[in-house]
Structure formats: C-alpha cells, structure tokens
Design an enzyme around this catalytic site. Structure first.
Site, short mmCIF file in Angstrom:
data_model
loop_
_atom_site.label_atom_id
_atom_site.label_comp_id
_atom_site.label_asym_id
_atom_site.label_seq_id
_atom_site.Cartn_x
_atom_site.Cartn_y
_atom_site.Cartn_z
CE LYS A 283 -3.73 4.91 -19.59
NZ LYS A 283 -3.11 4.83 -18.26
CG ASN A 284 -6.30 4.22 -16.22
OD1 ASN A 284 -5.30 3.74 -16.78
ND2 ASN A 284 -6.37 5.49 -15.87
CB CYS B 234 5.76 8.64 -13.38
SG CYS B 234 4.24 9.41 -12.82
NE ARG C 88 1.06 8.04 -9.87
CZ ARG C 88 0.79 7.81 -11.15
NH1 ARG C 88 1.51 8.40 -12.08
NH2 ARG C 88 -0.16 6.97 -11.50
CG ASP D 6 -6.37 10.49 -15.23
OD1 ASP D 6 -6.69 9.28 -15.18
OD2 ASP D 6 -5.40 10.96 -14.61
NE ARG E 41 2.65 5.09 -20.64
CZ ARG E 41 3.00 5.24 -19.38
NH1 ARG E 41 3.91 6.12 -19.05
NH2 ARG E 41 2.44 4.52 -18.44
C1 EPZ Z 1 -4.68 5.74 -11.17
O1 EPZ Z 1 -3.34 5.90 -10.77
C2 EPZ Z 1 -4.69 5.94 -12.68
N1 EPZ Z 1 -3.86 4.90 -13.32
C3 EPZ Z 1 -4.16 7.33 -13.01
O2 EPZ Z 1 -4.25 7.50 -14.41
C4 EPZ Z 1 -5.04 8.36 -12.33
O3 EPZ Z 1 -4.52 9.65 -12.57
C5 EPZ Z 1 -5.08 8.10 -10.82
O4 EPZ Z 1 -5.51 6.74 -10.57
C6 EPZ Z 1 -6.01 9.03 -10.08
O5 EPZ Z 1 -7.31 8.90 -10.60
C7 EPZ Z 1 -4.38 3.66 -13.46
O6 EPZ Z 1 -5.51 3.38 -13.06
C8 EPZ Z 1 -3.50 2.65 -14.13
P1 EPZ Z 1 -3.83 6.68 -6.96
P2 EPZ Z 1 -2.92 5.43 -9.29
O7 EPZ Z 1 -3.21 5.50 -6.26
O8 EPZ Z 1 -3.77 4.32 -8.83
C9 EPZ Z 1 -1.31 8.72 -3.47
C10 EPZ Z 1 -3.52 8.07 -16.53
O9 EPZ Z 1 -3.35 9.17 -16.98
N2 EPZ Z 1 -0.99 7.33 -3.06
O10 EPZ Z 1 -5.32 6.80 -7.00
O11 EPZ Z 1 -1.44 5.27 -9.28
C11 EPZ Z 1 -0.73 9.06 -4.82
O12 EPZ Z 1 0.60 9.52 -4.67
C12 EPZ Z 1 -3.04 7.71 -15.16
O13 EPZ Z 1 -4.13 7.13 -17.12
C13 EPZ Z 1 -0.20 7.13 -1.92
O14 EPZ Z 1 0.25 8.08 -1.28
O15 EPZ Z 1 -3.29 6.73 -8.44
C14 EPZ Z 1 -1.65 10.12 -5.34
O16 EPZ Z 1 -1.26 11.37 -4.77
C15 EPZ Z 1 -2.15 8.80 -14.62
N3 EPZ Z 1 0.09 5.84 -1.54
C16 EPZ Z 1 -3.01 9.73 -4.74
O17 EPZ Z 1 -2.73 8.81 -3.67
C17 EPZ Z 1 -0.38 4.75 -2.22
O18 EPZ Z 1 -0.10 3.60 -1.81
C18 EPZ Z 1 -3.93 9.01 -5.75
O19 EPZ Z 1 -3.16 7.99 -6.36
C19 EPZ Z 1 -1.18 4.98 -3.37
C20 EPZ Z 1 -1.48 6.27 -3.76
#
Ligand code: EPZ
Length: 417
Positions: free
Chosen positions: A23-24, A117, A122, A305, A397
C-alpha cells in the site's frame, strides 16, 4: 458501512498466504503518474480502500485511471483541476502526496491539510519547508495548502527528522525541478526505494537511492513506464505474527525477505524457525513464543507499523516484554482493547510493558486505526471463544482480503454486514 469481523479461536494456522503489493509504495507511485507525459502502467497494485480513495481523488482532477485485477493505468494528460478536497483528504492523509507532483509539473496545487489522525498530529511542515526551499510560494488558509511555482528549482534540503511521505513528496518535486536537488536525512523505507526506481524508469535522474542522501538532476519531462509494486512487508509481517501467535506453520509467497530484516530478527528471538527463498518465507513455531522487547525506529530498524502486532504477540508470550514507540505520539490505542481481552499491559508515556498471560478471552472490541485493527484480529485468533471486531473499515484500508487469506490457512473468520 460498519462491517464487523467475528473471529473464532483458530490455532495452528497452516498453509500458504500470497502477499499483495505494498500500500505504502502504491500510494506515492500512483501520484507519480501525475508527472508522466504518457501512460504509467502498474502491476501488483493491492485492491484496498486507500487505493480506491486515491483513484477517486485523481479522477476528480481529470486524470484517467483504469484499475482492475491489481493492474492500473494512469494517464494524467487530461488533468484540469488542481484541488485535493478536504472530503477525500480527511479519509486518506497520504493524499498529501499529490502536492509535490502537481507543483513540479503544473506549478500549482491546492491540497487540504491532512489534519491529524488517531495515531498522532501528523504535521506536514517538512513537506512545506522543502517545497518552499525549491521556490514554491505556499500559503495556508481555511485548512488548505495553496501552492504556486513558476518552475521549481533545485535546492539543498536537510529534513529535520526522517519522514517517509516527506521524502517522497520532495523527491517527486525535484525530478522536474530546474537544476540539482540534494535531499538529506531521507527515509530509507523500501517503499521510498520503490518510488525512486519507478521514477528512474520514467526518465528521472536520481543517485543515492536507498541511502539517506539522494541527489536529483532535474529533467524537462518524464514519460510513462511499466512498474510492478514491491511486496508489502507490513502485510507479510502481520501474517508472520499470525503464524507465531497461533503456533502454526505458514509459508508467505510473493514476498521479499530482504526488506523484513528487523521483523524476522524479532520473530527468531521469539522462537520462530524461519527459512526463506528469493520470494517466499516460511515461519514455523514449535512451542509457545518468548516475550521480545522492541523499539520502533526508521528503516532499517523495527517498523512502527508492526508495533501493534507484536504487542498482541507479547500478550500471550512467556515472560515480560518492553515496547518503546518512538515515531508516533499516540499509537497505543489497541492496548485498552487488548486489556479487555485479558491482556496484562501497562503504558507509561511511550513505553508499554506486557506481561504474558496464559490466554486471552474473546469479547467485543473496536478497531481505531489500521494496524491496531490488525492486532485485534491476531488476538482474536488465539483468544478463547469468539471476538467481534467493530469498525473493520480500518482493516480494509490496508489489508486485501484479510479474512479470506486467513481462512485459507485454517482461521474461522466471518464478516458480519
Ligand atoms: C508513513 O507515514 C506511512 N504512510 C505510515 O504508515 C508509517 O507509519 C510512517 O510512514 C512511518 O513509517 C504512508 O507511507 C502512506 P512520517 P508518514 O512522515 O509519512 C513526524 C500505515 O499504517 N513528521 O515518516 O505520514 C510525524 O509526526 C501508515 O500504513 C513531522 O513532524 O510518516 C511522525 O512523528 C500509518 N513533520 C514522524 O515524523 C513532517 O512534515 C514520522 O512520520 C512529517 C513527519
């Protein structure tokens, strides 16, 4: 629709599970179709709610998409609307991934702020910081990100933390920018790697793929390509835990061993016997699992995850385990539901301590987010009696035909409409 799943105790799962595309990886790669001057053709695309939501969003922009039998063709040449509306973005926050491609190819985009969420706030500040550094003019008003750019220009960007979609958005912006972009502190998840490989097939010039520093030479345009989506390592990990928690013997096919190092390592520590080939992994459990400690960190470390699934495993393991969640601030919602099934878990800030109990007891529980709902199915497989899981749309999802795949290896799961 508020479907429920009824999960009966189903021990010793045996047989084969075919793993679907990730998915990702599919979500950013579908968005990369916006960048292509001709058709992008994808195979091994998982048939999931999140994917069909993204298809709806792109079709609303005037993009032509065919999607059947896990194959997808994307033709963005008719794109005539640059808005990603709140109604769709709120149900699937990865919609933020249209921002980079729209700006890169068309110089404008209006994307609803994804909002938080269940698992956390996020924020998308890194996406905005990087696009601004590339010359985009970005305002946030009435809950929308409004961005314009004549032509993005290459920049040196160091992300403040490892962000998967942040890296993906900026990578897709850089491939058509003028000049060279250096992205540092990149996420190294296999899904980022898969996106970069697809972009190279489309004509992008990227070096450092798979490392935390990528250098991108902007090109004038990208063409379509053919690409097979990488196997879903989180789906595979989830069924590997289903095997461990029920003391079964299951072979996962159409999967990639080398993207699952940290999870395989923890399953081995728990007592699983694991063998593998190029595209299959066999998990066999002879005796009750041992408790395993873990800490979630960016790839190649243990993935956040898979945290909920391993908490479920630890609830019935021999011994006590400590789990530390370092990525998201609120990713323990499954704990209260597992406690209702008899689990002995205490949470203090981002640390969960799980004392193994003899068994869990079936009851009615509620899913709150995608991976939490998976952990409740896993608990239901081992719990005595029946477990009714409410709000399984969370599950749909991210897991293609979960009850069919599990029933095919001996589980007894029924979907209640
Ligand atoms: C991706 O989310 C995945 N989703 C998530 O999978 C996964 O849990 C996550 O990466 C971590 O591996 C997709 O790829 C569609 P991040 P993402 O940006 O990109 C902070 C699932 O279950 N952050 O790597 O949204 C954020 O708050 C989903 O399939 C900022 O502060 O995660 C988090 O604490 C859930 N500012 C950390 O970084 C930003 O601009 C990592 O988030 C971006 C992120």
């Amino acid at each position: 629709m508020m479907d429920k799943l009824k999960v009966k105790q189903s021990l010793n799962l045996q047989g084969e599970v075919k793993i679907s595309g990730a998915k990702n990886a599919a979500l950013p790669i579908i968005c990369a179709g916006i960048l292509a001057g001709s058709k992008l053709e994808l195979t091994n695309v998982p048939n999931l709610k999140d994917i069909t939501t993204l298809v709806k969003l792109l079709q609303g922009m005037g993009i032509k998409i065919q999607f059947a039998d896990n194959q997808m063709q994307i033709d963005a040449n008719g794109l005539n609307n640059f808005v990603a509306p709140y109604e769709l973005v709120k149900t699937m926050r990865a919609s933020i991934l249209v921002l980079g491609p729209l700006l890169a190819r068309f110089g404008k985009a209006q994307v609803s702020l994804p909002g938080g969420c269940a698992i956390g706030a996020r924020p998308v500040d890194q996406h905005i910081k990087g696009l601004t550094a590339m010359g985009a003019k970005i305002e946030i008003e009435h809950g929308y990100i409004k961005a314009v750019a004549n032509r993005l220009r290459g920049a040196r960007i160091v992300m403040d933390m490892v962000t998967v979609t942040g890296t993906e958005n900026l990578l897709m912006a850089a491939v058509l920018a003028e000049g060279t972009t250096t992205l540092e502190n990149c996420a190294r998840e296999p899904e980022v790697y898969d996106l970069a490989n697809c972009l190279v097939k489309m004509g992008a010039k990227i070096s450092g793929i798979g490392t935390d520093k990528m250098v991108i030479e902007g090109v004038e345009k990208l063409s379509g390509a053919q690409h097979a989506i990488i196997a879903d390592r989180i789906e595979a990990g989830t069924y590997a835990v289903a095997t461990a928690i029920t003391m079964g013997d299951v072979t996962l096919t159409n999967t990639r061993f080398e993207t699952m190092g940290a999870v395989i390592d923890k399953l081995t520590q728990a007592g699983a016997l694991i063998t593998h080939g190029a595209d299959w992994i066999r998990i066999k459990i002879g005796q009750k699992v041992k408790a395993v400690d873990l800490k979630t960190v960016p790839y190649p470390g243990f993935p956040t995850d898979m945290q909920a699934q391993f908490i479920a495993l630890n609830t019935i393991a021999n011994g006590t385990a400590t789990v530390v969640e370092t990525i998201f601030e609120n990713r323990y919602m499954h704990v209260s539901e597992l406690r209702r099934m008899g689990a002995d878990i205490t949470v203090d800030d981002n640390i969960a301590v799980i004392k193994g109990v003899n068994t869990l007891m079936g009851t009615t529980v509620m899913a709150t987010d995608l991976r939490a709902s998976a952990s409740l199915v896993l608990a239901g497989l081992v719990a005595t009696g029946e477990t009714i899981i409410d709000r399984v749309y969370h599950l749909d999802r991210g897991y293609e035909n979960m009850e069919f795949k599990l029933n095919n290896i001996g589980a007894q799961i029924e979907r209640l409409k």
